[in-house]
Motif scaffolding. Structure first.
Motif, mmCIF file in Angstrom:
data_model
loop_
_atom_site.group_PDB
_atom_site.id
_atom_site.type_symbol
_atom_site.label_atom_id
_atom_site.label_comp_id
_atom_site.label_asym_id
_atom_site.label_seq_id
_atom_site.Cartn_x
_atom_site.Cartn_y
_atom_site.Cartn_z
ATOM 1 N N LEU A 175 -41.696 48.439 18.735
ATOM 2 C CA LEU A 175 -40.759 48.991 17.746
ATOM 3 C C LEU A 175 -39.326 48.549 18.027
ATOM 4 N N SER A 176 -38.692 47.961 17.024
ATOM 5 C CA SER A 176 -37.277 47.586 17.101
ATOM 6 C C SER A 176 -36.580 48.072 15.848
ATOM 7 N N VAL A 177 -35.335 48.520 16.024
ATOM 8 C CA VAL A 177 -34.537 49.023 14.903
ATOM 9 C C VAL A 177 -33.160 48.393 14.958
ATOM 10 N N ASP A 178 -32.695 47.868 13.835
ATOM 11 C CA ASP A 178 -31.365 47.260 13.733
ATOM 12 C C ASP A 178 -30.479 48.105 12.835
ATOM 13 N N TYR A 179 -29.207 48.218 13.222
ATOM 14 C CA TYR A 179 -28.169 48.730 12.330
ATOM 15 C C TYR A 179 -27.268 47.545 12.007
ATOM 16 N N GLY A 180 -27.477 46.943 10.862
ATOM 17 C CA GLY A 180 -26.755 45.720 10.543
ATOM 18 C C GLY A 180 -27.193 44.610 11.473
ATOM 19 N N SER A 181 -26.249 44.001 12.156
ATOM 20 C CA SER A 181 -26.565 42.931 13.106
ATOM 21 C C SER A 181 -26.758 43.459 14.527
ATOM 22 N N ARG A 228 -28.877 45.479 17.254
ATOM 23 C CA ARG A 228 -30.207 46.018 17.572
ATOM 24 C C ARG A 228 -30.030 47.211 18.505
ATOM 25 N N VAL A 229 -30.435 48.394 18.033
ATOM 26 C CA VAL A 229 -30.201 49.618 18.798
ATOM 27 C C VAL A 229 -31.446 50.113 19.523
ATOM 28 N N VAL A 230 -32.628 49.680 19.090
ATOM 29 C CA VAL A 230 -33.880 49.966 19.797
ATOM 30 C C VAL A 230 -34.638 48.653 19.926
ATOM 31 N N ARG A 231 -35.102 48.346 21.147
ATOM 32 C CA ARG A 231 -35.704 47.042 21.406
ATOM 33 C C ARG A 231 -37.134 47.177 21.938
ATOM 34 N N ASN A 232 -38.069 46.683 21.169
ATOM 35 C CA ASN A 232 -39.445 46.470 21.628
ATOM 36 C C ASN A 232 -40.018 47.700 22.344
ATOM 37 N N LEU A 233 -39.977 48.846 21.676
ATOM 38 C CA LEU A 233 -40.440 50.099 22.262
ATOM 39 C C LEU A 233 -41.959 50.224 22.146
ATOM 40 N N PRO A 286 -28.271 58.047 28.077
ATOM 41 C CA PRO A 286 -26.876 58.353 27.758
ATOM 42 C C PRO A 286 -26.614 58.330 26.265
ATOM 43 N N THR A 287 -25.485 58.880 25.871
ATOM 44 C CA THR A 287 -25.084 58.871 24.468
ATOM 45 C C THR A 287 -25.061 57.446 23.926
ATOM 46 N N GLY A 288 -25.679 57.259 22.767
ATOM 47 C CA GLY A 288 -25.675 55.946 22.132
ATOM 48 C C GLY A 288 -26.772 55.012 22.584
ATOM 49 N N CYS A 289 -27.731 55.523 23.366
ATOM 50 C CA CYS A 289 -28.795 54.645 23.890
ATOM 51 C C CYS A 289 -29.932 54.452 22.897
ATOM 52 N N GLY A 290 -29.978 55.239 21.817
ATOM 53 C CA GLY A 290 -31.010 55.053 20.808
ATOM 54 C C GLY A 290 -32.024 56.177 20.707
#
Length: 336
Positions: free
Chosen positions: A7-13, A15-20, A35-39
């Motif tokens: 699973l990967s999720v992009d916000y625009g350009s 990538r906030v979640v990588r290959n989960l 931490p805050t902002g880790c996805g």
């Protein structure tokens, strides 16, 4: 079983979640920390179908969701519990829990089990934070979800209430037999409540294992430091032990262990004594924690280490002390 692959999720350009990758077993509680902002919240939103995914698939029961063919939220039978409770203010507790239910039997069951029977006719404005969260949980479980997603459900509550309610929520999820992913920023909450813990760092799942394994055998320095106070001492492998500047300790055998390693030392692994003639460290600061004090000290070797002592031991900054490494269980060593 909920299964997530690549699973990967992009916000625009970005990538906030990588290959989960993860699998959630029946009635299992997975704590997701980072931490805050880790996805963390992004992962929950993707699993709920609230945001599109860029790559990978999510599968549960009879459905599979992919970027090409997304399953909408209403088709996933997912329950969500939010930190802001998300209750209807104009409805009573009973009406909130029974919302859109054809049979109120389960609503009555969870109202009783979660101690809400006396508040059936109350509006949310009359409830405490803990009671509101119980109502939100009762509403979720009464709808018999296939899995539950909890987004920092205790973050708006005071510390004393958190400790009680975390166990009430865990017990309710276990009695319902429903798997859950629980996002939190509280390391103590994650380690005490979860069957497994997943640690996210910049959208990457660095480790997914039991709380004990993540704490005692962290996959990286990031995981070690995120799950509690952690010091790293230079060490040298000597048989089944590691020799450091403040003594030796047994070590977990690592397949890629080098002769020179960095030994993970928790505050409880260090003994502090007043022995000026044998002093090997200088106290930098002391933090009072009620039943204990957490000391931070600079070793004569140039390294720094933390140690936990009784609150009765008053140690002041700049005081010279003797530190000894003492552990009856193996410690974790990372290759340099």
């Amino acid at each position: 079983m909920l299964e997530v692959n690549g699973l990967s999720v992009d916000y625009g350009s970005n990538r906030v979640v990588r290959n989960l990758d993860l699998k959630l077993n029946e009635s299992e509680i997975l704590m997701l920390v980072g931490p805050t902002g880790c996805g963390k919240t992004t992962v929950l939103q993707a699993l709920a179908g609230l945001i599109p995914v860029t790559e990978g698939k999510i599968a549960q029961g009879g459905w599979i969701s992919t970027p090409e063919k997304s399953v909408p939220p209403e088709k996933r039978n997912v329950g969500m519990v939010f930190q802001d409770f998300a209750l209807f203010p104009h409805l009573t507790v009973e009406q909130n829990v029974q919302f859109r239910l054809k049979d109120n039997t389960l609503a009555d069951h969870w109202l009783e089990l979660l101690g809400l029977s006396d508040f059936r006719q109350a509006k949310p404005s009359r409830l405490s934070g803990g009671q509101k969260q119980r109502v939100a949980l009762a509403r979720t479980l009464a709808h018999e979800p296939s899995y539950v997603l909890l987004d920092e459900p205790l973050s708006n509550l005071d510390a004393a209430l958190k400790d009680t309610l975390r166990w009430d929520i865990r017990d309710a999820l276990k009695k319902a037999g429903v798997p859950a992913i629980w996002v939190t920023h509280d390391q103590d909450e994650a380690l005490s409540v979860g069957d497994r813990v997943g640690i996210l760092n910049k959208g990457v799942l660095e480790q997914l294992d039991t709380p004990e394994q993540c704490f005692e055998k962290p996959a990286s320095k990031f995981v070690a430091r995120f799950l509690g106070e952690a010091s790293f001492l230079q060490g040298r492998i000597a048989g089944s032990n590691v020799e450091t500047a403040i003594g030796s300790a047994p070590v977990y055998t690592a397949n890629n262990a080098q002769e020179l390693v960095e030994l993970l030392v928790r505050p409880d692994d260090v003994i502090v004594s007043h022995s000026p003639e044998h002093a090997n460290a200088t106290v930098l600061r002391s933090r009072f924690e009620g039943g204990s004090r957490l000391l931070f000290a600079a070793l004569d070797s140039g390294e720094t280490v933390s140690a936990r002592v009784s609150h009765e031991l008053k140690v002041m900054p700049d005081q010279r002390v003797h530190l000894t490494l003492q552990s009856s269980h193996p410690l974790s060593a990372l290759s340099q």
